[in-house]
Design a protein around this motif. Structure first.
Motif, PDB file in Angstrom:
ATOM      1  N   ASP A 115       0.844  -1.194   0.000  1.00 53.81           N
ATOM      2  CA  ASP A 115       0.000   0.000   0.000  1.00 53.81           C
ATOM      3  C   ASP A 115       0.882   1.248   0.000  1.00 53.81           C
ATOM      4  N   ASP A 116       0.222   2.388  -0.166  1.00 54.02           N
ATOM      5  CA  ASP A 116       0.915   3.661  -0.024  1.00 54.02           C
ATOM      6  C   ASP A 116       1.080   3.960   1.472  1.00 54.02           C
ATOM      7  N   ALA A 117       2.269   4.386   1.844  1.00 53.87           N
ATOM      8  CA  ALA A 117       2.572   4.594   3.265  1.00 53.87           C
ATOM      9  C   ALA A 117       1.626   5.617   3.899  1.00 53.87           C
ATOM     10  N   ASN A 118       1.343   6.709   3.196  1.00 51.53           N
ATOM     11  CA  ASN A 118       0.494   7.758   3.778  1.00 51.53           C
ATOM     12  C   ASN A 118      -0.917   7.249   4.040  1.00 51.53           C
ATOM     13  N   THR A 119      -1.471   6.574   3.041  1.00 55.69           N
ATOM     14  CA  THR A 119      -2.839   6.064   3.168  1.00 55.69           C
ATOM     15  C   THR A 119      -2.934   5.071   4.323  1.00 55.69           C
ATOM     16  N   ARG A 120      -2.020   4.099   4.329  1.00 58.41           N
ATOM     17  CA  ARG A 120      -2.119   3.031   5.331  1.00 58.41           C
ATOM     18  C   ARG A 120      -1.827   3.545   6.741  1.00 58.41           C
ATOM     19  N   LEU A 121      -0.814   4.416   6.845  1.00 60.07           N
ATOM     20  CA  LEU A 121      -0.470   4.933   8.181  1.00 60.07           C
ATOM     21  C   LEU A 121      -1.628   5.718   8.778  1.00 60.07           C
ATOM     22  N   ARG A 122      -2.280   6.517   7.938  1.00 64.30           N
ATOM     23  CA  ARG A 122      -3.405   7.304   8.475  1.00 64.30           C
ATOM     24  C   ARG A 122      -4.512   6.375   8.956  1.00 64.30           C
ATOM     25  N   GLU A 123      -4.708   5.278   8.238  1.00 70.52           N
ATOM     26  CA  GLU A 123      -5.738   4.329   8.688  1.00 70.52           C
ATOM     27  C   GLU A 123      -5.339   3.677  10.013  1.00 70.52           C
ATOM     28  N   ILE A 124      -4.074   3.273  10.091  1.00 70.03           N
ATOM     29  CA  ILE A 124      -3.596   2.628  11.325  1.00 70.03           C
ATOM     30  C   ILE A 124      -3.743   3.604  12.502  1.00 70.03           C
ATOM     31  N   CYS A 125      -3.356   4.855  12.270  1.00 68.23           N
ATOM     32  CA  CYS A 125      -3.378   5.849  13.364  1.00 68.23           C
ATOM     33  C   CYS A 125      -4.812   6.222  13.752  1.00 68.23           C
ATOM     34  N   ALA A 126      -5.707   6.258  12.761  1.00 67.91           N
ATOM     35  CA  ALA A 126      -7.085   6.680  13.042  1.00 67.91           C
ATOM     36  C   ALA A 126      -7.772   5.716  14.013  1.00 67.91           C
TER      37      ALA A 126
END
Ligand SMILES: C[S@@+](CC[C@H](N)C(=O)[O-])C[C@H]1O[C@@H](n2cnc3c(N)ncnc32)[C@H](O)[C@@H]1O
Length: 298
Positions: A115-126
């Motif tokens: 995945d794209d790091a920005n997309t996935r990280l925001r999901e993980i953090c949310a």
């Protein structure tokens, strides 16, 4: 699970310093928190393949002796003692994801996302559960891939420490000396990286008015910011969203060439947590500077 761990070719001796710092901090982190009730997670947003090949360098200076294969961040994290409870590896390249799968060998504590790091990280953090988890995020992009909104989402967890390899030279390259020559595309990328347009006035201050035969004329706006000023700006930006931020470690081919600036930031607002994390990180950074001094200048 079968498959091969394929080393990616990138970096130089500075990459090893970066990985040493990360590895030391991961050990410090899991040791410091081992008797606490939290579950510990390691999140590698640009996880690579699990191994890296440092090239001896192209052209006449090629030195085959200097070429060597090393464990990458994901591989180092998996072997840390005391261990993390879980791992999240994000990587865009399919080949590297295959390699990470071979590295993880189906371990149930490892999640691998293509995945794209920005997309996935925001999901993980949310959806991050601050009451139960503490963790470390490693942001190790090739260039300006980390968006400011992503850093904000990490900071908002209040539970994750971050090591961020900021691409200093790649950023300077987008900032032409003459303000008029910064393209709209490059300006947008820098704003996305820093989360503000303030860099325009900070890096390109209003020049003094020039008095000529024809009267007063505005001078040319030129970039006055160098690596030191850009690092200071980035630190202030990080401090605006994180509880504490370290001085960066400069990484490059020599003492005179900074390619990246390695920042450490703490999102936890708790005073004792901040003190502990900063003490650990600063101790590791100081030792690493001392250890790497004889090698620098090559
Ligand atoms: C410097 S390497 C990371 C190396 C790794 N940390 C290690 O120590 O082995 C950067 C990695 O990020 C991946 N990458 C680049 N852009 C990405 C993105 N937007 N999202 C996820 N991965 C990305 C690249 O494929 C590459 O493997």
């Amino acid at each position: 699970m079968t498959g091969e761990i394929l080393p990616q070719e990138f970096g130089g001796t500075w990459s090893l310093i970066k990985l040493d710092v990360l590895h030391d901090y991961l050990r410090f982190f899991t040791t410091a928190l081992k008797n606490q009730r939290f579950r510990l997670v390691y999140i590698d947003a640009f996880a690579g393949s699990g191994a890296m090949l440092i090239d001896g360098g192209p052209g006449p200076l090629f030195d085959p002796e200097a070429s060597s294969i090393h464990r990458g961040s994901a591989s180092l994290a998996l072997a840390v003692e005391p261990p993390f409870d879980s791992f999240q590896f994000v990587e865009r390249s399919a080949v590297n994801v295959q390699s990470l799968r071979a590295l993880a060998q189906g371990r149930p504590d490892v999640a691998i996302w293509q995945d794209d790091a920005n997309t996935r990280l925001r999901e993980i953090c949310a959806t991050f559960d601050r009451r139960s988890f503490r963790g470390v995020v490693f942001l190790d992009p090739f260039a300006l891939s980390v968006e400011w909104e992503t850093l904000k989402s990490i900071a908002a967890t209040g539970a994750l420490d971050v090591w961020y390899l900021f691409p200093t030279t790649a950023t300077v390259r987008l900032l032409a000396l003459d303000a008029e020559k910064v393209t709209a595309g490059n300006a947008a990328r820098v704003s996305q990286l820093l989360g503000t347009d303030d860099w325009r006035t900070e890096f390109y201050p209003e020049p003094p008015v020039q008095t000529t035969l024809f009267g007063n004329e505005p001078g040319q706006r030129r970039r006055l910011a160098d690596v030191v000023a850009i690092e200071a700006f980035v630190k202030r930006r990080l401090e605006s969203i994180f509880s504490a931020v370290s001085e960066p470690a400069r990484l490059g081919r020599s003492q005179n060439q900074t390619l990246f600036s390695l920042f450490f930031a703490v999102s936890n607002p708790n005073k004792r947590a901040i003190e502990l994390a900063m003490r650990g990180a600063q101790h590791i950074l100081r030792n690493r500077r001392r250890a790497s001094r004889p090698r620098s200048g090559r």
